[in-house]
Design a protein around this motif. Structure first.
Motif, PDB file in Angstrom:
ATOM      1  N   GLY A  71       0.797  -1.216   0.000  1.00  0.00           N
ATOM      2  CA  GLY A  71       0.000   0.000   0.000  1.00  0.00           C
ATOM      3  C   GLY A  71       0.829   1.266   0.000  1.00  0.00           C
ATOM      4  O   GLY A  71       0.507   2.229  -0.714  1.00  0.00           O
ATOM      5  N   LEU A  72       1.924   1.307   0.772  1.00  0.00           N
ATOM      6  CA  LEU A  72       2.732   2.519   0.849  1.00  0.00           C
ATOM      7  C   LEU A  72       3.410   2.817  -0.481  1.00  0.00           C
ATOM      8  O   LEU A  72       3.394   3.965  -0.949  1.00  0.00           O
ATOM      9  CB  LEU A  72       3.769   2.397   1.966  1.00  0.00           C
ATOM     10  N   ALA A  73       4.021   1.805  -1.101  1.00  0.00           N
ATOM     11  CA  ALA A  73       4.668   2.019  -2.398  1.00  0.00           C
ATOM     12  C   ALA A  73       3.653   2.451  -3.450  1.00  0.00           C
ATOM     13  O   ALA A  73       3.918   3.331  -4.280  1.00  0.00           O
ATOM     14  CB  ALA A  73       5.377   0.734  -2.840  1.00  0.00           C
ATOM     15  N   GLN A  74       2.491   1.859  -3.397  1.00  0.00           N
ATOM     16  CA  GLN A  74       1.433   2.230  -4.336  1.00  0.00           C
ATOM     17  C   GLN A  74       0.969   3.666  -4.099  1.00  0.00           C
ATOM     18  O   GLN A  74       0.748   4.429  -5.046  1.00  0.00           O
ATOM     19  CB  GLN A  74       0.272   1.253  -4.177  1.00  0.00           C
ATOM     20  N   TYR A  75       0.826   4.021  -2.842  1.00  0.00           N
ATOM     21  CA  TYR A  75       0.415   5.383  -2.484  1.00  0.00           C
ATOM     22  C   TYR A  75       1.416   6.403  -3.018  1.00  0.00           C
ATOM     23  O   TYR A  75       1.047   7.395  -3.663  1.00  0.00           O
ATOM     24  CB  TYR A  75       0.294   5.476  -0.965  1.00  0.00           C
ATOM     25  N   ARG A  76       2.692   6.190  -2.738  1.00  0.00           N
ATOM     26  CA  ARG A  76       3.713   7.140  -3.175  1.00  0.00           C
ATOM     27  C   ARG A  76       3.754   7.277  -4.687  1.00  0.00           C
ATOM     28  O   ARG A  76       3.832   8.389  -5.232  1.00  0.00           O
ATOM     29  CB  ARG A  76       5.079   6.703  -2.643  1.00  0.00           C
ATOM     30  N   ALA A  77       3.708   6.139  -5.387  1.00  0.00           N
ATOM     31  CA  ALA A  77       3.770   6.196  -6.845  1.00  0.00           C
ATOM     32  C   ALA A  77       2.548   6.905  -7.414  1.00  0.00           C
ATOM     33  O   ALA A  77       2.658   7.703  -8.361  1.00  0.00           O
ATOM     34  CB  ALA A  77       3.881   4.779  -7.408  1.00  0.00           C
ATOM     35  N   THR A  78       1.384   6.635  -6.846  1.00  0.00           N
ATOM     36  CA  THR A  78       0.159   7.242  -7.377  1.00  0.00           C
ATOM     37  C   THR A  78       0.141   8.741  -7.127  1.00  0.00           C
ATOM     38  O   THR A  78      -0.237   9.522  -8.021  1.00  0.00           O
ATOM     39  CB  THR A  78      -1.079   6.586  -6.746  1.00  0.00           C
ATOM     40  N   VAL A  79       0.543   9.176  -5.947  1.00  0.00           N
ATOM     41  CA  VAL A  79       0.587  10.617  -5.661  1.00  0.00           C
ATOM     42  C   VAL A  79       1.527  11.317  -6.636  1.00  0.00           C
ATOM     43  O   VAL A  79       1.180  12.350  -7.239  1.00  0.00           O
ATOM     44  CB  VAL A  79       1.020  10.869  -4.202  1.00  0.00           C
ATOM     45  N   ARG A  80       2.705  10.766  -6.838  1.00  0.00           N
ATOM     46  CA  ARG A  80       3.688  11.416  -7.708  1.00  0.00           C
ATOM     47  C   ARG A  80       3.226  11.434  -9.155  1.00  0.00           C
ATOM     48  O   ARG A  80       3.336  12.448  -9.847  1.00  0.00           O
ATOM     49  CB  ARG A  80       5.034  10.699  -7.576  1.00  0.00           C
ATOM     50  N   ALA A  81       2.689  10.301  -9.630  1.00  0.00           N
ATOM     51  CA  ALA A  81       2.230  10.251 -11.021  1.00  0.00           C
ATOM     52  C   ALA A  81       1.001  11.137 -11.228  1.00  0.00           C
ATOM     53  O   ALA A  81       0.867  11.792 -12.265  1.00  0.00           O
ATOM     54  CB  ALA A  81       1.919   8.811 -11.407  1.00  0.00           C
ATOM     55  N   ALA A  82       0.112  11.172 -10.250  1.00  0.00           N
ATOM     56  CA  ALA A  82      -1.086  11.998 -10.383  1.00  0.00           C
ATOM     57  C   ALA A  82      -0.737  13.474 -10.405  1.00  0.00           C
ATOM     58  O   ALA A  82      -1.342  14.259 -11.151  1.00  0.00           O
ATOM     59  CB  ALA A  82      -2.046  11.702  -9.229  1.00  0.00           C
ATOM     60  N   ARG A  83       0.234  13.876  -9.609  1.00  0.00           N
ATOM     61  CA  ARG A  83       0.678  15.269  -9.668  1.00  0.00           C
ATOM     62  C   ARG A  83       1.232  15.594 -11.046  1.00  0.00           C
ATOM     63  O   ARG A  83       0.933  16.636 -11.624  1.00  0.00           O
ATOM     64  CB  ARG A  83       1.754  15.516  -8.608  1.00  0.00           C
ATOM     65  N   GLN A  84       2.090  14.712 -11.549  1.00  0.00           N
ATOM     66  CA  GLN A  84       2.700  14.985 -12.843  1.00  0.00           C
ATOM     67  C   GLN A  84       1.661  14.984 -13.951  1.00  0.00           C
ATOM     68  O   GLN A  84       1.757  15.755 -14.909  1.00  0.00           O
ATOM     69  CB  GLN A  84       3.784  13.946 -13.149  1.00  0.00           C
ATOM     70  N   ALA A  85       0.646  14.119 -13.832  1.00  0.00           N
ATOM     71  CA  ALA A  85      -0.400  14.051 -14.846  1.00  0.00           C
ATOM     72  C   ALA A  85      -1.453  15.140 -14.667  1.00  0.00           C
ATOM     73  O   ALA A  85      -2.345  15.268 -15.498  1.00  0.00           O
ATOM     74  CB  ALA A  85      -1.077  12.682 -14.802  1.00  0.00           C
ATOM     75  N   ARG A  86      -1.355  15.912 -13.576  1.00  0.00           N
ATOM     76  CA  ARG A  86      -2.371  16.906 -13.227  1.00  0.00           C
ATOM     77  C   ARG A  86      -3.743  16.240 -13.179  1.00  0.00           C
ATOM     78  O   ARG A  86      -4.726  16.750 -13.722  1.00  0.00           O
ATOM     79  CB  ARG A  86      -2.363  18.071 -14.211  1.00  0.00           C
TER      80      ARG A  86
END
Length: 433
Positions: A71-86
């Motif tokens: 869950g933590l690795a998924q959370y971090r990756a999703t937050v970072r990718a979602a920011r970059q994807a706006r």
């Protein structure tokens, strides 16, 4: 609208998300996919840009086999990718705790693509539902406990949540965070237990059937192998065993010296043990449709992908449920008369049980009838899913409270504003080929 698809990367979860994503793209939305690196070719075939989770700190994330501990690795990756994807909205899979937490932290809506049947506590009804292995309440509590553990690991546990039940392990079906802003089921309402009422955020949309095209040369090789015996074909789709023991003794006993041959898709299992004399063709393919079409019967533990694939083609099933949704979905198929139960052990007479199921015309008729209704739902499945995604994005902002700790919120023209005000951060959008 910028939409980030962040499902589990296994085909049974990834492909439905790609089906919905293709329709959203057709409607003019900007759609990107986040997943394990191995999912890139499938996103490309679906015509959607892709980002590897490993590039965003998500090593080991988005694996169905490890959903409870990443869950933590998924959370971090999703937050970072979602920011970059706006990203203005996330679309994820059931059991993706990290993606649910990312939506909470980013304060954006999240739509969850579920299985073919509801896993957790009903809103009402179903009190007399037979329980197989564990109760719905037990399954709900356990899943919420894993979600709460991931929330604590991500540093969100001490802060108020959009979801009232996020901090407790109760079973209230209407306020659970596991549903996201909307949970979309891929089966039919008639597969749910009679008289049970789903939580209000749960909707049926149909199968969302999509899979990569089969390689003609690989299909030719399959046909050549099957032609060697000429026996009728049974398609076998193995899933995880969940500690239930290997199915290979039963498979070998069923397909040695009998009337039928098997194409066995290993799925997410390893350690294949077919006997040299067994009429078994072992495969590992990212598609199942053409293999089901060559078969007259489908054997499975009862996971959503092979069940929906079989029913869409009017094939009856033999089910041997083990864990996860398998007992619930298996029971639904038995109630519908579209499947028979096959024991895990090589006794009694597995070949005889298989032959009886193959010759059962009533079983075939019910499977065809259920499949016909499912195919009717499939014709509009992607449209219904896209409608619900758009409707979720259009919910009033007051339904998504300002929690005071969101890492970013939508700003003008897709920008995000940091907590506490200040200048907007205009990050580049996710750009992938």
């Amino acid at each position: 609208m910028n939409i980030l698809l962040c499902p589990l990367s296994d085909g049974g979860y990834l492909y439905p998300a790609l089906a919905a994503g293709r329709e959203l793209l057709r409607r003019g939305h900007r759609v990107s996919v986040l997943g394990r690196a191995g999912a890139a070719p499938f996103a490309a075939e679906a015509g959607l840009p892709f980002a590897a989770a490993e590039e965003f700190g998500g090593e080991g994330a988005f694996s169905a086999a490890r959903w409870g501990v990443t869950g933590l690795a998924q959370y971090r990756a999703t937050v970072r990718a979602a920011r970059q994807a706006r990203a203005d909205l996330l679309v994820t899979s059931v059991l993706c705790n990290g993606a649910l937490l990312a939506a909470e932290a980013l304060d954006v809506p999240v739509v969850v693509l579920g299985l073919s049947i509801h896993l957790w506590t009903y809103r009402s009804g179903g009190a007399d539902e037979p329980q197989y292995g564990r109760t719905r309440e037990n399954r709900t509590r356990e899943t919420l406990a894993l979600y709460a553990a991931a929330r604590e690991e991500a540093g969100l546990a001490g802060r108020p949540s959009r979801w009232p039940a996020a901090g407790r392990h109760g079973t209230a079906p209407d306020d659970t965070p596991l549903l996201g802003d909307a949970l979309l089921l891929r089966g039919l309402p008639e597969l749910e237990y009679p008289g049970a009422e789903l939580p209000p955020r749960v909707r049926h949309v149909g199968p969302l059937a999509w899979e990569p095209a089969a390689d003609p040369a690989e299909l030719d090789a399959v046909d050549a192998a099957l032609a060697r015996t000429g026996k009728p074909v049974v398609y076998v789709h193995l899933g995880r065993f969940f500690g239930g023991g290997t199915p290979w003794p039963r498979l070998n006993a069923t397909f040695t010296g009998g009337r039928y041959q098997a194409v066995v898709e290993q799925g997410r299992t390893g350690d294949p043990r077919p006997d040299p004399d067994a009429d078994i063709l072992l495969v590992r393919r990212p598609w199942l449709g053409p293999l089901v079409e060559r078969a007259g019967l489908v054997l499975t533990a009862g996971t959503s992908a092979p069940v929906l694939g079989a029913l869409l083609r009017g094939r009856p099933l033999g089910v041997t449920p083990n864990g996860s949704e398998q007992p619930v979905l298996g029971a639904a198929l038995l109630r519908a008369g579209a499947a028979v139960h096959l024991p895990r052990t090589p006794r009694p007479d597995p070949a005889g049980l298989l032959d009886a199921a193959w010759r059962d015309e009533r079983l075939r008729a019910r499977a065809r009838a259920l499949g016909h209704r499912l195919a009717g739902a499939e014709a509009d499945s992607a449209r219904r899913a896209a409608d619900l995604v758009e409707r979720t994005a259009q919910q009033p902002a007051t339904s998504r409270e300002n929690h005071g700790y969101s890492t970013s919120r939508p700003g003008p023209r897709g920008r995000h504003e940091p907590v506490g005000g200040g200048a907007a951060v205009d990050r580049p959008a996710l750009r992938l080929s």
